[in-house]
Design a protein around this motif. Sequence first.
Motif, PDB file in Angstrom:
ATOM      1  N   ILE A  38       2.801  -8.966  -7.873  1.00 43.89           N
ATOM      2  CA  ILE A  38       3.397  -8.628  -6.575  1.00 43.89           C
ATOM      3  C   ILE A  38       2.981  -7.216  -6.162  1.00 43.89           C
ATOM      4  CG2 ILE A  38       5.574  -8.170  -5.363  1.00 43.89           C
ATOM      5  CD1 ILE A  38       6.823 -10.472  -6.893  1.00 43.89           C
ATOM      6  N   ASP A  39       2.519  -7.083  -4.939  1.00 45.34           N
ATOM      7  CA  ASP A  39       2.072  -5.806  -4.388  1.00 45.34           C
ATOM      8  C   ASP A  39       3.224  -4.796  -4.393  1.00 45.34           C
ATOM      9  OD1 ASP A  39       1.168  -3.664  -2.885  1.00 45.34           O
ATOM     10  OD2 ASP A  39       0.313  -4.912  -1.290  1.00 45.34           O
ATOM     11  N   ARG A  40       3.052  -3.704  -5.094  1.00 41.69           N
ATOM     12  CA  ARG A  40       4.125  -2.707  -5.237  1.00 41.69           C
ATOM     13  C   ARG A  40       4.435  -1.956  -3.943  1.00 41.69           C
ATOM     14  NH1 ARG A  40       3.175   0.199 -11.161  1.00 41.69           N
ATOM     15  NH2 ARG A  40       3.228  -1.732 -12.399  1.00 41.69           N
ATOM     16  N   GLU A  73       5.832 -10.815 -11.570  1.00 44.85           N
ATOM     17  CA  GLU A  73       6.117  -9.428 -11.211  1.00 44.85           C
ATOM     18  C   GLU A  73       4.842  -8.585 -11.188  1.00 44.85           C
ATOM     19  OE1 GLU A  73       9.014  -5.767 -12.679  1.00 44.85           O
ATOM     20  OE2 GLU A  73       8.286  -7.238 -14.139  1.00 44.85           O
ATOM     21  N   LYS A  85       9.351  -8.426  -1.662  1.00 47.12           N
ATOM     22  CA  LYS A  85       9.130  -8.666  -3.085  1.00 47.12           C
ATOM     23  C   LYS A  85      10.083  -9.741  -3.609  1.00 47.12           C
ATOM     24  CE  LYS A  85       7.513  -3.986  -4.148  1.00 47.12           C
ATOM     25  NZ  LYS A  85       7.842  -2.714  -4.797  1.00 47.12           N
ATOM     26  N   TYR A 129      14.223  -4.283  -7.679  1.00 42.43           N
ATOM     27  CA  TYR A 129      13.890  -4.426  -6.254  1.00 42.43           C
ATOM     28  C   TYR A 129      15.064  -3.991  -5.374  1.00 42.43           C
ATOM     29  CZ  TYR A 129       9.804  -7.228  -7.666  1.00 42.43           C
ATOM     30  OH  TYR A 129       8.619  -7.669  -8.214  1.00 42.43           O
TER      31      TYR A 129
END
Length: 202
Positions: free
Chosen positions: A79-81, A76, A88, A141
């Motif tokens: 992962i690119d926000r 988590e 995601k 998400y």
Amino acid sequence: MNSLTSRQLKALETREKLLKTSLELFNKHGYEYVSVEQITKACNVSKGTFYTHFPSKYDVILEKFKELDSFYSTVEKNIDRTLPASEKILLLYREQMKYLTNVVGKDLLRTMYTAAMTNQVEQDHYLISPQRKIFQIMNSYIEEGIELGEFRQDLKVTQMQTIIRRCMRANVYDWLIHNEDFDLATEMAQFTTIVLDGLKVK
């Protein structure tokens, strides 16, 4: 931080030996056919020692699932926000499938699933508990996707989570019963992409 005493170190070694031996026996003979007595005999310890470390033999299996949940926390963070929620989710699943394939392996995962099916499953069973890290991440998400207009709003978060979670279980099951030509990460990505497309706003 105080260093561990020799007694504490010995206890950790015993726990690790019980864990490793239990999983080896489960894999070799089948979870339901291995008793706590067999495990303790193989480790040359008493039953009392086993129960000091694990409330039941099923808790040995849960220990491995908790290791997986720790792994999800690491994924988590990487992962690119700024990515869309669906991307995601796909990245989370991709890393999970790679971990299951390369670290956990078929034999251990088959044992874990068998143990889950032979255990008496209650509503608060750990494998389906909403407190598991993987489900918490997935919820965040999905909520984000709904809020930003990527996902449809006629389904509840819990309904979407159930659908997406079944993508994982279905693909993992297929992987376990197929030959080596079944690429878990690739199959998961294809299947989940189709499902996610059905959850998006048209």
